[in-house]
Design a protein around this motif. Structure first.
Motif, PDB file in Angstrom:
ATOM      1  N   ILE A  29      -4.504   4.024   7.612  1.00 20.54           N
ATOM      2  CA  ILE A  29      -4.437   3.549   6.227  1.00 20.54           C
ATOM      3  C   ILE A  29      -3.113   2.810   6.002  1.00 20.54           C
ATOM      4  CG2 ILE A  29      -4.230   4.271   3.813  1.00 20.54           C
ATOM      5  CD1 ILE A  29      -6.228   6.553   4.526  1.00 20.54           C
ATOM      6  N   LEU A  30      -2.016   3.391   6.483  1.00 20.31           N
ATOM      7  CA  LEU A  30      -0.708   2.750   6.304  1.00 20.31           C
ATOM      8  C   LEU A  30      -0.611   1.438   7.072  1.00 20.31           C
ATOM      9  CD1 LEU A  30       1.533   5.939   6.404  1.00 20.31           C
ATOM     10  CD2 LEU A  30       1.089   4.472   4.427  1.00 20.31           C
ATOM     11  N   LEU A  31      -1.257   1.360   8.229  1.00 20.88           N
ATOM     12  CA  LEU A  31      -1.291   0.095   8.974  1.00 20.88           C
ATOM     13  C   LEU A  31      -2.021  -0.969   8.154  1.00 20.88           C
ATOM     14  CD1 LEU A  31      -0.760  -1.561  11.523  1.00 20.88           C
ATOM     15  CD2 LEU A  31      -2.893  -0.630  12.457  1.00 20.88           C
ATOM     16  N   GLY A  32      -3.141  -0.573   7.564  1.00 21.51           N
ATOM     17  CA  GLY A  32      -3.873  -1.509   6.700  1.00 21.51           C
ATOM     18  C   GLY A  32      -3.041  -1.938   5.504  1.00 21.51           C
ATOM     19  N   LEU A  33      -2.319  -0.991   4.914  1.00 18.78           N
ATOM     20  CA  LEU A  33      -1.458  -1.335   3.774  1.00 18.78           C
ATOM     21  C   LEU A  33      -0.313  -2.247   4.189  1.00 18.78           C
ATOM     22  CD1 LEU A  33      -1.362   2.089   1.905  1.00 18.78           C
ATOM     23  CD2 LEU A  33      -2.613   0.024   1.263  1.00 18.78           C
ATOM     24  N   PHE A  34       0.193  -2.065   5.404  1.00 22.91           N
ATOM     25  CA  PHE A  34       1.224  -2.958   5.928  1.00 22.91           C
ATOM     26  C   PHE A  34       0.694  -4.390   5.987  1.00 22.91           C
ATOM     27  CE2 PHE A  34       2.475  -5.249   9.796  1.00 22.91           C
ATOM     28  CZ  PHE A  34       3.795  -5.531   9.488  1.00 22.91           C
ATOM     29  N   ILE A  35      -0.518  -4.550   6.485  1.00 20.01           N
ATOM     30  CA  ILE A  35      -1.110  -5.891   6.591  1.00 20.01           C
ATOM     31  C   ILE A  35      -1.314  -6.489   5.203  1.00 20.01           C
ATOM     32  CG2 ILE A  35      -3.193  -7.150   7.295  1.00 20.01           C
ATOM     33  CD1 ILE A  35      -3.332  -5.071   9.666  1.00 20.01           C
ATOM     34  N   ILE A  36      -1.800  -5.688   4.276  1.00 18.06           N
ATOM     35  CA  ILE A  36      -1.992  -6.171   2.900  1.00 18.06           C
ATOM     36  C   ILE A  36      -0.648  -6.560   2.282  1.00 18.06           C
ATOM     37  CG2 ILE A  36      -2.679  -5.451   0.574  1.00 18.06           C
ATOM     38  CD1 ILE A  36      -4.906  -3.777   1.952  1.00 18.06           C
ATOM     39  N   ALA A  37       0.392  -5.744   2.499  1.00 12.18           N
ATOM     40  CA  ALA A  37       1.718  -6.064   1.957  1.00 12.18           C
ATOM     41  C   ALA A  37       2.271  -7.339   2.585  1.00 12.18           C
ATOM     42  CB  ALA A  37       2.680  -4.898   2.192  1.00 12.18           C
ATOM     43  N   LEU A  38       2.013  -7.532   3.865  1.00 12.54           N
ATOM     44  CA  LEU A  38       2.456  -8.757   4.537  1.00 12.54           C
ATOM     45  C   LEU A  38       1.775  -9.975   3.926  1.00 12.54           C
ATOM     46  CD1 LEU A  38       4.246  -9.706   6.889  1.00 12.54           C
ATOM     47  CD2 LEU A  38       2.248  -9.484   8.367  1.00 12.54           C
TER      48      LEU A  38
END
Length: 74
Positions: A29-38
């Motif tokens: 989930i945090l990896l996905g959020l990292f991509i969204i934040a990027l």
């Protein structure tokens, strides 16, 4: 001597594999959020509140799980 692989999970009422899956779930989930934040950093109009809303929701769920596990162990 307690097993270093199961001590922490057992403190919260989980076995090793339940804890492993939960940690992996948070990681993905945090990896996905990292991509969204990027993406948001490049396109500030996209995903304006997605990351912060999800982090707050995850924190609330985590706190609830800790409280529930402490109640089980009383």
């Amino acid at each position: 001597m307690s097993n270093i692989f199961t001590k922490h999970p057992n403190e919260f009422g989980y076995n090793y594999f339940e804890h492993l899956w939960g940690a992996w779930k948070y990681s993905l989930i945090l990896l996905g959020l990292f991509i969204i934040a990027l993406i948001h950093s490049i396109l500030p109009f996209a995903f304006k509140e997605t990351v912060s809303n999800k982090i707050v929701k995850m924190a609330d769920e985590h706190k609830k799980n800790i409280v529930n596990s402490s109640i089980k162990h009383q």
